[in-house]
Design a protein around this motif. Structure first.
Motif, PDB file in Angstrom:
ATOM      1  N   ASN A 214      31.658  34.167  -8.106  1.00  0.00           N
ATOM      2  CA  ASN A 214      32.495  35.402  -7.555  1.00  0.00           C
ATOM      3  C   ASN A 214      31.910  36.555  -8.420  1.00  0.00           C
ATOM      4  O   ASN A 214      31.959  37.691  -7.759  1.00  0.00           O
ATOM      5  CB  ASN A 214      33.792  34.855  -8.314  1.00  0.00           C
ATOM      6  CG  ASN A 214      34.387  33.663  -7.622  1.00  0.00           C
ATOM      7  OD1 ASN A 214      33.827  32.840  -7.195  1.00  0.00           O
ATOM      8  ND2 ASN A 214      35.796  33.698  -7.504  1.00  0.00           N
ATOM      9  N   LEU A 215      31.314  36.589  -9.453  1.00  0.00           N
ATOM     10  CA  LEU A 215      30.886  37.657 -10.368  1.00  0.00           C
ATOM     11  C   LEU A 215      29.625  38.242  -9.721  1.00  0.00           C
ATOM     12  O   LEU A 215      29.564  39.311  -9.417  1.00  0.00           O
ATOM     13  CB  LEU A 215      30.617  37.436 -11.928  1.00  0.00           C
ATOM     14  CG  LEU A 215      31.853  37.712 -12.757  1.00  0.00           C
ATOM     15  CD1 LEU A 215      31.620  37.307 -14.185  1.00  0.00           C
ATOM     16  CD2 LEU A 215      32.331  39.168 -12.744  1.00  0.00           C
TER      17      LEU A 215
ATOM     18  N   ALA B 291      28.855  37.803  -6.465  1.00  0.00           N
ATOM     19  CA  ALA B 291      29.049  38.336  -5.370  1.00  0.00           C
ATOM     20  C   ALA B 291      29.605  39.836  -5.445  1.00  0.00           C
ATOM     21  O   ALA B 291      29.231  40.719  -4.727  1.00  0.00           O
ATOM     22  CB  ALA B 291      29.920  37.607  -4.359  1.00  0.00           C
ATOM     23  N   LYS B 292      30.473  40.023  -6.545  1.00  0.00           N
ATOM     24  CA  LYS B 292      30.967  41.478  -6.622  1.00  0.00           C
ATOM     25  C   LYS B 292      29.834  42.282  -7.215  1.00  0.00           C
ATOM     26  O   LYS B 292      30.020  43.479  -6.740  1.00  0.00           O
ATOM     27  CB  LYS B 292      32.042  41.246  -7.624  1.00  0.00           C
ATOM     28  CG  LYS B 292      33.483  40.519  -7.266  1.00  0.00           C
ATOM     29  CD  LYS B 292      34.697  40.659  -8.404  1.00  0.00           C
ATOM     30  CE  LYS B 292      35.523  39.923  -7.788  1.00  0.00           C
ATOM     31  NZ  LYS B 292      36.746  39.725  -9.018  1.00  0.00           N
ATOM     32  N   ALA B 293      29.058  41.822  -8.001  1.00  0.00           N
ATOM     33  CA  ALA B 293      27.994  42.529  -8.319  1.00  0.00           C
ATOM     34  C   ALA B 293      26.869  42.951  -7.199  1.00  0.00           C
ATOM     35  O   ALA B 293      25.877  43.512  -7.521  1.00  0.00           O
ATOM     36  CB  ALA B 293      27.446  41.966  -9.613  1.00  0.00           C
ATOM     37  N   GLY B 294      27.030  42.457  -6.354  1.00  0.00           N
ATOM     38  CA  GLY B 294      25.874  42.379  -5.238  1.00  0.00           C
ATOM     39  C   GLY B 294      24.651  41.839  -5.551  1.00  0.00           C
ATOM     40  O   GLY B 294      23.610  41.854  -5.110  1.00  0.00           O
TER      41      GLY B 294
ATOM     42  N   GLN C 293      31.124  44.987 -14.044  1.00  0.00           N
ATOM     43  CA  GLN C 293      32.302  44.207 -13.746  1.00  0.00           C
ATOM     44  C   GLN C 293      33.253  43.997 -14.957  1.00  0.00           C
ATOM     45  O   GLN C 293      32.806  43.907 -15.996  1.00  0.00           O
ATOM     46  CB  GLN C 293      31.903  42.945 -13.140  1.00  0.00           C
ATOM     47  CG  GLN C 293      30.743  42.853 -12.324  1.00  0.00           C
ATOM     48  CD  GLN C 293      31.051  43.925 -10.924  1.00  0.00           C
ATOM     49  OE1 GLN C 293      32.078  43.773 -10.441  1.00  0.00           O
ATOM     50  NE2 GLN C 293      30.090  44.538 -10.755  1.00  0.00           N
TER      51      GLN C 293
END
Length: 458
Positions: free
Chosen positions: A183-184, A186-189, A211
């Protein structure tokens, strides 16, 4: 088998090293234990207490297995032992939980002195060698035939050999792998994979530290100051070693470069933390990726509130994958009929069916090659790619550097140094020079017995 971060009470992952503070306190004394191995008054070691249920009261033999697995892993082991008891009519076996590896090793040391021992002892990887040097372990060559030996992954089975003779049979084996927070990432690209190199992980840091979790900035990774296993893996990745044979080189080359890289990641880059409870920050979503045992997989699934990914360890100069975990030994002074009964239990637990059940229930590696072809395991491997990582990584797995394996208190000496580097921002070279000095002193103490029993041909 290694710190005291052990006894994760989920029972899914028991650290291989938590006993090592014990040996530094003088609990293992070679002359005392060697004398014990000759048995009680020539009659052999007595058996520790075991209460046999009425339904098994007519069995000819009793087998007591001491282990450090409770909670979920303990339930898996108890289930396997129950299957063994129902598979035949001559032997009643019972697994008895003795606390973490530290506690269990303390208890078995006391049991040897009292000359009443378990029939099977589940030793961590850095414990059994110390008992071997004390001449208390049975040579299992007459029990483990070629068919049995060849059923195992070779680099796991070979970890229990001295001069090609088995003294320790792999069971709950592990390697470190890289866990990451999908999840992290993905959020960080970031890509949905672990870092290929330590440099790449640091390069990803600028995206990860932006994040937040629980209102706090995320760190790239957490490092252990209560263990030496992950550090040893990283040292190998930087092209270094803890030792070559018993020659200490922890203060040279890649080992120093590794420690400096991690120190700068904490203090200069502000991307890493020294964990007080290793794994907790990751499970709470505060860390992007970190190394931990394959045996932590089931516990991580239980604790983490996000999608967990696993990948092979990063490289830097090369790949470094030390093995860990626990296996089974039998003591010399046990009467022959008890040894034979104990071996029947070990053989049952080493079957493909048992190995698959144990691996699926705990996250430890399937030590027997055919385990991965068991229907339930094959389905799990297909469904969960994380389980495939550790098995695939076995091809690169190697045994611990010998100083870490044989020198009493080696792991606490090493992680004591790491606490100064990672916690106090001390220069790595100075600290590792002191670590090397202590390890050399320990090496000198065991060298006579090592040369006598192993002679550099382990």
């Amino acid at each position: 088998m290694s710190g005291q971060r052990l006894a994760q009470e989920s029972g899914a992952a028991v650290s291989r090293r938590s006993l090592l503070g014990l040996v530094g306190a003088g609990a293992l004394l070679a002359p005392t234990l060697a004398a014990c191995s000759h048995g009680a008054g020539g009659r052999g070691f007595a058996q520790v207490d075991v209460k046999v249920p009425k339904k098994y009261g007519n069995r000819k033999q009793k087998v007591v297995l001491w282990s450090s697995w409770n909670a979920s892993a303990g339930k898996v082991l108890d289930g396997l032992i129950s299957k063994f008891n129902d598979s035949q009519n001559d032997i009643y076996a019972q697994a008895q939980y003795q606390g973490n590896y530290f506690d269990a090793t303390s208890k078995v040391t006391a049991a040897l002195r009292a000359k009443a021992v378990p029939d099977i002892m589940a030793f961590g990887q850095t414990a059994w060698q110390i008992f071997f040097l004390n001449e208390t372990l049975e040579d299992l060559s007459s029990y483990a035939d070629e068919k049995f030996a060849s059923s195992f992954y070779a680099n796991l089975y070979d970890a229990g050999l001295i001069k090609k003779r088995p003294y320790w049979i792999s069971f709950a084996r592990s390697t470190p792998i890289m866990y990451y927070n999908k999840n992290l990432f993905a959020k960080a690209g970031l890509p949905d994979r672990g870092p290929k190199t330590w440099t790449e992980l640091r390069d990803w840091g600028s995206a990860l530290v932006k994040q937040k979790a629980a209102g706090k900035p995320v760190k790239v990774t957490e490092l252990s100051g209560g263990d030496s296993w992950e550090f040893e893996a990283s040292v190998w990745e930087f092209g270094g070693r803890i030792s070559h044979g018993l020659d200490v080189v922890v203060n040279k080359g890649g080992a120093v470069e590794c420690a400096e890289f991690m120190r700068k990641l904490i203090f200069d880059d502000k991307m890493a933390i020294l964990a007080s409870q290793y794994g907790t920050n990751f499970n709470n979503g505060l860390v992007g990726a970190y190394m931990n045992s394959t045996g932590a997989l089931a516990g991580t699934y239980e604790a983490a509130k996000f999608d967990v990914g696993c990948s092979p360890l990063p490289t830097q100069v090369t790949r470094g994958v030390p093995t860990g975990g626990a296996g089974f030994s039998i003591f010399k002074g046990v009467p022959k009929e008890r040894k034979q009964a104990a071996w029947e239990v070990i053989k049952f637990l080493s079957s493909p069916e048992s190995a698959a059940t144990w691996s699926l229930g705990t996250g430890y590696l399937p030590v027997v090659k055919a385990a991965v072809h068991q229907p339930d395991y094959a389905k799990a491997m297909q469904k969960d790619p994380n389980r495939r990582v550790a098995v695939a990584q076995l091809a690169q797995a190697g045994q611990l550097d010998e100083v870490d394996a044989y020198v009493q208190n080696a792991s606490p000496i090493i992680y004591g140094g790491l606490q100064k580097i990672y916690g106090d921002n001390r220069p790595s070279q100075d600290v590792l020079n002191d670590v090397a000095r202590q390890l050399v002193a320990g090496e000198k103490k065991i060298r006579p017995m090592y040369d006598k029993l192993i002679g550099g041909n382990g």
